[in-house]
Design an enzyme around this catalytic site. Structure first.
Site, PDB file in Angstrom:
ATOM      1  N   TYR A 101       0.845  -1.193   0.000  1.00 12.64           N
ATOM      2  CA  TYR A 101       0.000   0.000   0.000  1.00 12.64           C
ATOM      3  C   TYR A 101       0.875   1.236   0.000  1.00 12.64           C
ATOM      4  CZ  TYR A 101       0.539   1.303   4.971  1.00 12.64           C
ATOM      5  OH  TYR A 101       1.023   1.724   6.178  1.00 12.64           O
ATOM      6  N   CYS A 102       0.276   2.369  -0.333  1.00  9.93           N
ATOM      7  CA  CYS A 102       0.964   3.660  -0.340  1.00  9.93           C
ATOM      8  C   CYS A 102      -0.025   4.709   0.158  1.00  9.93           C
ATOM      9  CB  CYS A 102       1.504   3.988  -1.731  1.00  9.93           C
ATOM     10  SG  CYS A 102       0.236   4.037  -3.019  1.00  9.93           S
ATOM     11  N   ARG A 103      -0.101   5.842  -0.487  1.00  6.01           N
ATOM     12  CA  ARG A 103      -1.055   6.872  -0.078  1.00  6.01           C
ATOM     13  C   ARG A 103      -2.414   6.620  -0.713  1.00  6.01           C
ATOM     14  NH1 ARG A 103      -2.837  11.549  -2.367  1.00  6.01           N
ATOM     15  NH2 ARG A 103      -3.709  13.052  -0.925  1.00  6.01           N
TER      16      ARG A 103
END
Length: 145
Positions: A101-103
């Site tokens: 995941y990231c932003r």
């Protein structure tokens, strides 16, 4: 020379095959991730946050390990011992799911694309909603079931 209509069809077919390759692994939902984090179902997983350290300092999903996107290819090329020494967790293996995941979900997909070239045998999934989705839902008090 190939007729234009045939070239367009060929291009569309290639795009469809590409999409099929990368959509066979269902994205992780907030609910599923929350259950994994809290041990509902007891499925083993590794959660990797590919945001930059200054972004992670603002908050992260519990149990996540930070490997910034720029380090992902190098990290997954390390030996098991080197990986564990640098990141403090076992290097992901095919026997457990690896979730990125990231932003918002774009960098995590990029990380997946990189890792699939290095370790095509891993079970990799994307939490496409990523931090924005997690922080919004976690604050709303969503139940685990």
């Amino acid at each position: 020379m190939m007729p234009i209509a045939l070239r367009q069809t060929s291009s569309r077919a290639k795009t469809a095959i590409f999409r099929r390759m990368y959509t066979t692994k269902q994205d992780v939902s907030f609910q599923e991730l929350r259950q994994l984090i809290h041990g509902v179902g007891k499925s083993p997983y590794t959660l990797i946050d590919v945001r930059e350290p200054d972004e992670v300092a603002q908050g992260k999903v519990p149990t996540a390990t930070n490997i910034p996107l720029g380090e992902v290819a190098t990290a997954f090329s390390l030996s098991n011992d080197q990986f564990k020494s640098k990141y403090g967790i076992d290097k992901p293996s095919p026997s457990i799911e690896t979730i990125f995941y990231c932003r918002s979900g774009k960098r995590s997909q990029s990380a997946i694309d990189q890792v699939e070239k290095i370790s095509p045998d891993l079970v990799i999934r994307n939490y496409r909603g990523s931090w924005l989705n997690y922080s919004e839902n976690a604050l709303s008090g969503q139940s685990l079931v």
